[in-house]
Design a protein around this motif. Structure first.
Motif, short mmCIF file in Angstrom:
data_model
loop_
_atom_site.label_atom_id
_atom_site.label_comp_id
_atom_site.label_asym_id
_atom_site.label_seq_id
_atom_site.Cartn_x
_atom_site.Cartn_y
_atom_site.Cartn_z
N PRO A 32 0.78 -1.38 0.12
CA PRO A 32 -0.04 -0.03 -0.16
C PRO A 32 0.94 1.38 0.09
CG PRO A 32 0.05 -1.03 1.98
CD PRO A 32 0.75 -1.89 1.37
N PHE A 33 1.02 1.71 -1.31
CA PHE A 33 1.98 3.18 -1.23
C PHE A 33 0.97 4.39 -1.70
CE2 PHE A 33 4.71 6.22 -3.28
CZ PHE A 33 5.76 6.18 -2.80
N ASP A 34 0.74 5.32 -0.55
CA ASP A 34 -0.20 6.33 -0.89
C ASP A 34 0.38 7.78 -1.05
OD1 ASP A 34 -2.23 4.20 -0.44
OD2 ASP A 34 -1.87 4.34 1.55
N PHE A 35 1.63 7.73 -1.70
CA PHE A 35 2.31 9.17 -1.86
C PHE A 35 2.37 9.43 -3.25
CE2 PHE A 35 3.98 6.91 1.89
CZ PHE A 35 3.70 7.88 2.93
N GLY A 36 1.42 8.99 -4.09
CA GLY A 36 1.35 9.58 -5.27
C GLY A 36 1.71 8.51 -6.44
N THR A 37 1.96 9.08 -7.60
CA THR A 37 2.18 8.16 -8.90
C THR A 37 3.78 7.60 -8.83
OG1 THR A 37 0.44 9.19 -10.20
CG2 THR A 37 1.92 7.76 -11.37
N ILE A 38 3.85 6.49 -9.10
CA ILE A 38 5.12 5.72 -8.94
C ILE A 38 5.84 5.98 -10.24
CG2 ILE A 38 6.62 3.82 -8.31
CD1 ILE A 38 4.24 2.86 -6.50
N LYS A 39 6.94 6.67 -10.10
CA LYS A 39 7.89 6.62 -11.52
C LYS A 39 8.94 5.67 -11.49
CE LYS A 39 10.54 10.10 -14.25
NZ LYS A 39 11.14 11.46 -14.14
N ASP A 40 9.57 5.30 -10.60
CA ASP A 40 10.68 4.20 -10.71
C ASP A 40 10.81 3.30 -9.10
OD1 ASP A 40 12.75 3.04 -11.75
OD2 ASP A 40 14.29 4.59 -11.61
N ILE A 41 11.43 2.17 -9.24
CA ILE A 41 11.53 1.44 -8.20
C ILE A 41 12.87 1.05 -8.09
CG2 ILE A 41 9.25 0.86 -7.78
CD1 ILE A 41 9.71 -1.63 -9.65
N ALA A 42 13.55 0.63 -6.80
CA ALA A 42 14.81 -0.06 -6.99
C ALA A 42 14.99 -0.75 -5.60
CB ALA A 42 15.98 1.19 -6.82
N ALA A 43 15.21 -1.93 -6.04
CA ALA A 43 15.29 -2.84 -4.83
C ALA A 43 16.91 -3.17 -4.31
CB ALA A 43 14.87 -4.31 -5.25
N GLY A 44 16.93 -2.69 -3.17
CA GLY A 44 18.52 -3.20 -2.67
C GLY A 44 18.77 -4.54 -1.95
N GLY A 45 19.46 -4.42 -0.81
CA GLY A 45 19.64 -5.62 -0.28
C GLY A 45 18.65 -5.55 0.97
N CYS A 46 18.82 -4.85 2.20
CA CYS A 46 18.03 -4.58 3.20
C CYS A 46 17.07 -3.58 3.10
CB CYS A 46 18.62 -4.55 4.47
SG CYS A 46 20.06 -5.89 4.80
N HIS A 47 16.83 -2.97 1.98
CA HIS A 47 16.08 -1.61 1.80
C HIS A 47 15.41 -1.45 0.40
CE1 HIS A 47 19.79 -0.86 -0.07
NE2 HIS A 47 19.53 0.12 -0.56
N ALA A 48 14.52 -0.78 0.36
CA ALA A 48 13.84 -0.50 -0.92
C ALA A 48 13.67 0.77 -1.22
CB ALA A 48 12.37 -1.39 -0.92
N LEU A 49 13.68 1.33 -2.37
CA LEU A 49 13.20 2.63 -2.81
C LEU A 49 12.31 2.86 -3.74
CD1 LEU A 49 17.14 4.04 -3.51
CD2 LEU A 49 15.77 4.14 -1.38
N VAL A 50 11.44 3.96 -3.59
CA VAL A 50 10.50 4.28 -4.40
C VAL A 50 10.53 5.72 -4.78
CG1 VAL A 50 7.98 4.28 -4.90
CG2 VAL A 50 8.93 2.47 -3.35
N LEU A 51 10.47 6.06 -6.28
CA LEU A 51 10.49 7.44 -6.81
C LEU A 51 9.08 7.89 -7.31
CD1 LEU A 51 11.93 9.80 -7.91
CD2 LEU A 51 12.67 8.81 -10.04
#
Length: 352
Positions: A226-245
């Motif tokens: 559940p991501f409620d911060f707007g339209t997602i432009k990009d995603i990046a999966a790391g090791g112990c972390h995740a990023l959403v743009l």
């Protein structure tokens, strides 16, 4: 370009013959992850050069394997693979394993992933490939995802019966709604985005990087985030972390480690805005570090394990818990030509 764990690949297409690609490999080649037969040494002193029949559109590198998108003369796109198949991560049914030191048994050199071709529907083709440490995920033109390799933590996203790799690609199951438009994986989990802005997650989530507010040991089937911060432009999966743009240039981080949120926040179970980043157009994540590029083609770096200066911020040994602007001036970095690996990053400047 593609970068993994201690190896990287760089492709050069000739304007005279765009369907004959020159492939340069650097770093470890113990398992032929550079696309050429291994030598008596683990590491290449000079770049290994090979040629691929076709036009390369993308390269991904894992721990000891690599995968490439190759368009042939007939106009069809295939996934080509090389390297270790110890866990089935290159999707070929074989008993070949990574060679011992010194190498005694050859593994596969560059080979088309024909088992995947047989699983796709008429007119369906691969459009993106991602390598985790010991698994591979492929996105297709109709928005489906196939995975192969090690699946003990749910990396294959195909349920509890797919926790071990057998060299056969499997369809990622349980994805509902619109087709997938993007995937990201670099270690042992995958993020996926659908055409209707739904975010999915499968694989290891023991550090809460799944952005659901909980730590989960194994996510065997994809779960909706559940991501409620707007339209997602990009995603990046790391090791112990995740990023959403998001499309307004804001970056959100979740999980454990150097999250970009400052030294006071090294763990969070919820997607949290990184205040130090604005007008971002692309994000990248690897085992324990991240890169972001803004609209002015400037690069920001943060993460752990900077003993060899791999964060590129001019220091050695210091971790960076907040994004730091790299000194790439006067060069403008091309966000579409950047590869972030576990031990290195490759960047290409925009040539006017």
């Amino acid at each position: 370009m593609g970068a993994g764990v201690r190896h990287a690949l760089i492709a050069f297409n000739s304007s005279e013959n765009p369907y004959k690609t020159q492939l340069f490999g650097i770093g470890l080649n113990r398992c032929q992850q550079l696309g050429r037969a291994a030598t008596d040494t683990d590491t290449t002193i000079e770049p290994v050069v090979t040629y691929v029949d076709g036009k390369l559109s993308q390269i991904a590198c894992g721990r000891e394997h690599s995968a490439l998108l190759v368009e042939r003369l007939d106009g069809l796109t295939h996934v080509a693979v090389c390297g270790s198949n110890a866990f089935g991560q290159i999707g070929l049914r074989t008993t070949s394993r990574c060679a011992v030191d010194p190498p005694k048994l050859p593994t596969f050199e560059m080979s088309d992933l024909t088992p995947l071709d047989s699983l796709m529907a008429p007119g369906e083709s691969p459009v993106k490939v991602q390598c985790g440490l010991d698994h591979t995920v492929v996105l297709t033109s109709i928005g489906r995802a196939f995975a192969m390799g090690w699946g003990a933590d749910g990396q294959l996203g195909a349920g509890p019966k797919s926790t071990t790799g057998d060299g056969q690609p499997v369809l990622v199951s349980g994805l509902k709604g619109a087709p997938l438009t993007n995937i990201s994986s670099s270690t042992d989990f995958t993020l996926a985005l659908t055409a209707d802005n739904r975010l999915y997650y499968w694989g290891n989530a023991e550090y809460g990087q799944c952005m659901t507010g909980a730590k989960i040991d194994q996510v065997l089937n994809p779960i909706h985030v559940p991501f409620d911060f707007g339209t997602i432009k990009d995603i990046a999966a790391g090791g112990c972390h995740a990023l959403v743009l998001t499309d307004d240039g804001r970056v959100y981080s979740c999980g454990y480690g150097a999250l970009g949120l400052g030294p006071g926040t090294i763990a969070t179970l919820q997607s949290t805005h990184i205040e130090g980043l604005r007008d971002i157009v692309a994000i990248f994540a690897s085992t324990d570090r991240c890169l972001a590029i803004d609209s002015q083609h400037r690069v920001y770096s943060w993460g752990l394990g900077n003993a060899a200066g791999r964060l590129g911020n001019g220091t050695v040994g210091k971790n960076a818990f907040e994004p730091q602007l790299l000194d790439t001036c006067p060069l403008a970095i091309d966000s579409s030509m950047l590869a972030l690996g576990n031990d290195m990053a490759l960047m290409t400047a925009i040539v006017s």
